[in-house]
Structure formats: C-alpha cells, structure tokens
Design an enzyme around this catalytic site. Structure first.
Site, mmCIF file in Angstrom:
data_model
loop_
_atom_site.group_PDB
_atom_site.id
_atom_site.type_symbol
_atom_site.label_atom_id
_atom_site.label_comp_id
_atom_site.label_asym_id
_atom_site.label_seq_id
_atom_site.Cartn_x
_atom_site.Cartn_y
_atom_site.Cartn_z
ATOM 1 C CE LYS A 122 9.479 -10.072 0.938
ATOM 2 N NZ LYS A 122 9.377 -9.029 1.963
ATOM 3 C CG ASP A 125 4.586 -8.795 -14.092
ATOM 4 O OD1 ASP A 125 4.246 -9.345 -13.028
ATOM 5 O OD2 ASP A 125 5.643 -9.084 -14.687
ATOM 6 N N PRO A 131 0.796 -1.244 0.000
ATOM 7 C CG PRO A 131 0.135 -0.831 2.226
ATOM 8 C CD PRO A 131 0.869 -1.834 1.372
#
Length: 356
Positions: free
Chosen positions: A305, A260, A222
C-alpha cells in the site's frame, strides 16, 4: 524508422511515477530523454533524445520490468484530422505510409481515464472497417512479430504505433478483462487472479499452483485471496482475526487461525505466501522477504500500500530492502512487480526463485 515517442499506458493518477520510472530505466542503459504527462490522463509519452529504431528500443527494455506501465507501443504516427464520416481510411493510409507490416492483430484502444473511456464505442465500431482497409492495403502479415496499436485521444485524433507481441501485454490497454466470481467473498479476489495471470508464466502457474500444495494467506478476511487458492485446490492456512466466508471453511481446504500475521510462522514450509494486509509498505515488504529468505515459503505475492507522496521512491526503497533480506540468506530470487489494473494506490510484488 525514427521514434516520435514511446507511448505508455498507466493507471490514471500515476503518470508521474510512470514517467520517473521510464526515465530512470532509459538512463540506466545510456538513453537520454524526457516525458510529457498530463495528470489523470492514464498515459505518458517518453521522447528519446537518441536516434533509435523500434527494434533497438524493445531490445533494451522489457515491459515486465516496468512497474507502473501496463502497456506500451512505439509511436510511428499521429493523426488529428480524422473526419467523422470515415476515420478508417486515413488511419489505414497512415499505417501504410509508415511502412508497417504488422501481424493480423490490431488494438484499437484508449487510455483508462474518464476523459478517454467514452471513446471505447468508437474503437469497437472501427474494428471491422479498419481491418478491411488494412487488408486491402496489404499491411497485415500473419508471420510478423509486431502488433498494431491505434490509440484514440479524441474522436478525431489518434496515435499509430507498434509493439512486439513477445514484449507487450496481450490485452487492450494492458488490462485483462476479469469477472469477479459470484461465489468469491470479495472483489479483492481479482487482485490475486490478475497477479497470477500477469506475474507468472503459464508454465509457472502449472508448476507452482498444483492441487494439494500448501499456502498461507496473511490478512485473509473475508477470504478473497484464499478463494483464488482454494479454487486451484491448494490448502490454505488463513491468518486473520476477522471472519472468513463460510463457503471457504466448508471446502475442507482452509484452516483459519486468529493470530497476528506479523508473528505467525508456519510449522513447515509452504509453497505460497500471499498477503494483502493494510500496513506500511516497508513492513509488508520486509515480512514477505523474510518468509522467502528463511525458506518458510517458496514463492510470495504481496500488495504494498503506497503513501500519498513520494510513491516511486517508496517503491524503490521496498524493492531494495527485499533484495537485501533475501540476498543476506543466500536466496537467489526474482522480484516481479506491477501496478495491476485491480490495484488502487498500491503495487503487487511476486517473489519467485530463480531456476526454481
């Protein structure tokens, strides 16, 4: 002064990765040794097999080159008999007996684990009385390049150590105390703030984060990372199919494109690429390296990650791949990586030009 051990703070749960890394780094410079690490403790002890002094150890390594260690110090003593009525006096005596003359800076700290964080009030309460006793013993010298560390593992037990102020983190336990701005769209904003603070020098922040510069934020929604750029008056192209906070759009500095992130290319080069997309680490690493290699951006900050298993080997694979991609295009860059305090099962990598 011979080493008892080198004490390294890390994120709880990543003791194995921290231990593997320091053993590898030591082996690379010809130092044998072994580690002791308790799972979820938030620290690792490395025991060199060679006779070294503190100055010799810190001359061979830089904390900024370690990914999983937040902070470190050279152990010179251990006290596990501290009386509950007066801990400051035996600690000060331990410092004096070790022959230390340290800068007028004392870090009373604990590892960042649930087991040890309950000792933080004890550290705060000892700050003044310990400082007074050290002052009376004459071991505080403002011209010294060394910092004193007192690390409590129990209310009656603590390590005594030193670190060079020029080769260690300037925060207790290596953790910068940052507050999430109330207007920030998400707490992830602190990841990028800590990355800028930890992985860039003050001169680099001033030089590479100037108002009017341009950046691309891949996976922006966000808008936590976009916020850190906007607050520095950097123009941002935010790439995400999700919505961005209205306050960011109202700034006039953000263009939001619902495309994308892996296929987007900027129409012209930008100063920064930032990326916190949830994706396989190798894909994110290759994407960031490609942006730098193709000169689509000058600098990049990306989060990788990590998988649940073989995390250290995956980090090594990602870093090697980033070097390969940038080198293939003749880009001379420096990769700076750290598992930051505000990271979780991830690391943050900053790519900057050498001599840029």
């Amino acid at each position: 002064m011979s080493a008892i051990a080198v004490f390294l703070y890390c994120r709880p749960g990543f003791e194995g990765e921290c231990a593997a890394e320091i053993v590898d780094q030591a082996r690379a410079v010809g130092i044998a040794g072994y580690c002791k690490a308790k799972p979820a403790s938030g620290y690792v002890l490395f025991y060199p097999a060679d006779e070294l002094t503190a100055a010799q150890w810190f001359a061979k390594f830089r904390l900024c080159d370690l990914i999983f260690a937040r902070q470190w110090f050279w152990v010179v003593g251990w006290r596990d008999d501290l009386p509950l009525t007066d801990r400051a006096t035996p600690l000060a005596q331990g410092v004096a007996e070790a022959g230390l003359a340290v800068v007028d800076e004392v870090f009373l700290e604990t590892p960042d684990s649930d087991e040890h964080k309950v000792l933080s009030p004890l550290c705060q309460g000892l700050r003044v009385p310990l400082g007074q006793r050290l002052q009376r013993l004459g071991v505080l010298q403002t011209a010294s390049p060394w910092r004193l560390h007192i690390c409590f593992l129990a209310s009656h037990a603590a390590y005594i150590g030193i670190s060079p102020t020029a080769n260690s983190a300037p925060w207790l336990g290596g953790v910068p105390r940052l507050r999430s701005p109330s207007e920030a769209p998400s707490r992830s904003t602190l990841k990028l703030e800590e990355a800028f603070l930890t992985l860039l020098t003050a001169d680099e922040r001033e030089r590479w984060l100037q108002p009017g510069m341009a950046a691309v934020d891949l996976g922006a929604s966000p808008g936590g990372w976009t916020y850190q750029l906007v607050r520095r008056h950097v123009r941002v192209t935010a790439i995400d199919n999700g919505a961005l906070a209205p306050s960011l759009m109202d700034s006039g500095l953000v263009e939001h494109l619902r495309v994308d992130g892996f296929s987007y290319r900027p129409p012209r080069p930008v100063q920064w690429l930032v990326c916190d997309m949830v994706e396989q680490p190798i894909r994110t690493a290759e994407l960031a390296a490609r942006w730098v290699a193709q000169a689509w951006c000058l600098c990049a900050v990306v989060n990788l990650k990590l998988p649940m298993k073989k995390r250290y080997s995956e980090v090594q694979r990602c870093m090697e791949r980033m070097h390969e991609i940038t080198a293939a295009e003749g880009r001379v860059v420096e990769l700076r990586a750290k598992q930051l305090y505000h990271d979780r099962d991830e690391i943050t990598v900053c790519v900057v030009p050498v001599g840029g």
